[in-house]
Each structure stands twice: as C-alpha cells, then as structure tokens.
Design an enzyme around this catalytic site. Sequence first.
Site, PDB file in Angstrom:
ATOM      1  N   CYS A   1      10.565   1.849  -5.959  1.00  0.00           N
ATOM      2  CA  CYS A   1       9.312   1.738  -5.218  1.00  0.00           C
ATOM      3  C   CYS A   1       9.616   1.650  -3.721  1.00  0.00           C
ATOM      4  CB  CYS A   1       8.548   0.494  -5.674  1.00  0.00           C
ATOM      5  SG  CYS A   1       7.061   0.159  -4.710  1.00  0.00           S
TER       6      CYS A   1
ATOM      7  N   ASP B   1      11.177   1.958 -10.772  1.00  0.00           N
ATOM      8  CA  ASP B   1      10.094   2.579 -11.527  1.00  0.00           C
ATOM      9  C   ASP B   1      10.726   3.549 -12.515  1.00  0.00           C
ATOM     10  OD1 ASP B   1       7.742   1.451 -10.378  1.00  0.00           O
ATOM     11  OD2 ASP B   1       8.034   2.705  -8.605  1.00  0.00           O
TER      12      ASP B   1
ATOM     13  N   HIS C   1       5.733   7.512  -6.739  1.00  0.00           N
ATOM     14  CA  HIS C   1       5.515   8.340  -7.930  1.00  0.00           C
ATOM     15  C   HIS C   1       5.067   9.739  -7.509  1.00  0.00           C
ATOM     16  CE1 HIS C   1       4.370   4.483 -10.424  1.00  0.00           C
ATOM     17  NE2 HIS C   1       5.619   4.456  -9.975  1.00  0.00           N
ATOM     18  N   GLU C   2       4.072   9.767  -6.629  1.00  0.00           N
ATOM     19  CA  GLU C   2       3.492  11.042  -6.201  1.00  0.00           C
ATOM     20  C   GLU C   2       4.515  11.913  -5.485  1.00  0.00           C
ATOM     21  OE1 GLU C   2       0.394   7.820  -6.351  1.00  0.00           O
ATOM     22  OE2 GLU C   2       2.364   7.991  -5.412  1.00  0.00           O
TER      23      GLU C   2
END
Length: 127
Positions: free
Chosen positions: A40, A47, A81-82
């Site tokens: 993160c 993650d 994440h994106e």
Amino acid sequence: MRYGEKEIKEFDVENMEIWPNDAKNDYIIKITLPEFMCCCPRSGYPDFATIYLEYMPNKFVVELKAIKLYINTFMYRNVSHEASINEIYNTLKDKLKPKWIKVVGDFNPRGNVHTVIECRSDMVVPK
C-alpha cells in the site's frame, strides 16, 4: 541473495521474453496468478490479489516464466491497486499487441473492503 530473489531483482520488463504466435486460429489464453503482492502506498502494508489475465494473441505470446517474474517485481513496490493493474495491462498490451486483452486484479479484503480492478481493451462506459 537466493536465486529467486536475484531473478526478480534483475528482471527487466524491457527484455520480457515473448514468443511468436504460430497458430493460425484465433484463441484465448487465460493465465491465473494467485500470489500477487504489492505494498500500500499509504501504509506500506502488503496487499494480496489474484491476477486474471486473458488475451487473444496476435503475433506474440508471453513466456510463462517471464509473466511470473514480472508480476513478482511488484512484491515490494508501494503502488495502489488501481495503478498496479493498469500498469500490468498497459505493459502487456504494449509488449504483446494482442487482438484483445483483459487484466483483472481481485484483491483480498482489507479493513472490510474488497476491491476488484478490471482493465480491458473493449471497455465501454457503463450506462
């Protein structure tokens, strides 16, 4: 340094191994990578996700060890994440130039939030 760590550290996406696609038929390749990890960018906590890659090759296919090493390069990177899924999508789209491609990142829930990121070459804005 162990040999796996060395391979991941020395992996250069610019030299990702791709092979010619000699098939005369259109077909879909489906690859599942269940051990994706990144960190993160805000907290530094890890993650975890399963990456689902599907593509219809044109002239090239990705060598499986190369995709494994590429995915493992995210392990200690601070990336959202994106951003991670978009980077994987863009890299593979640029390298392979497939007829069609989809990359999905299904991230493990953290803090009661489950995130799924999907990039695909035939994306249409939902109505």
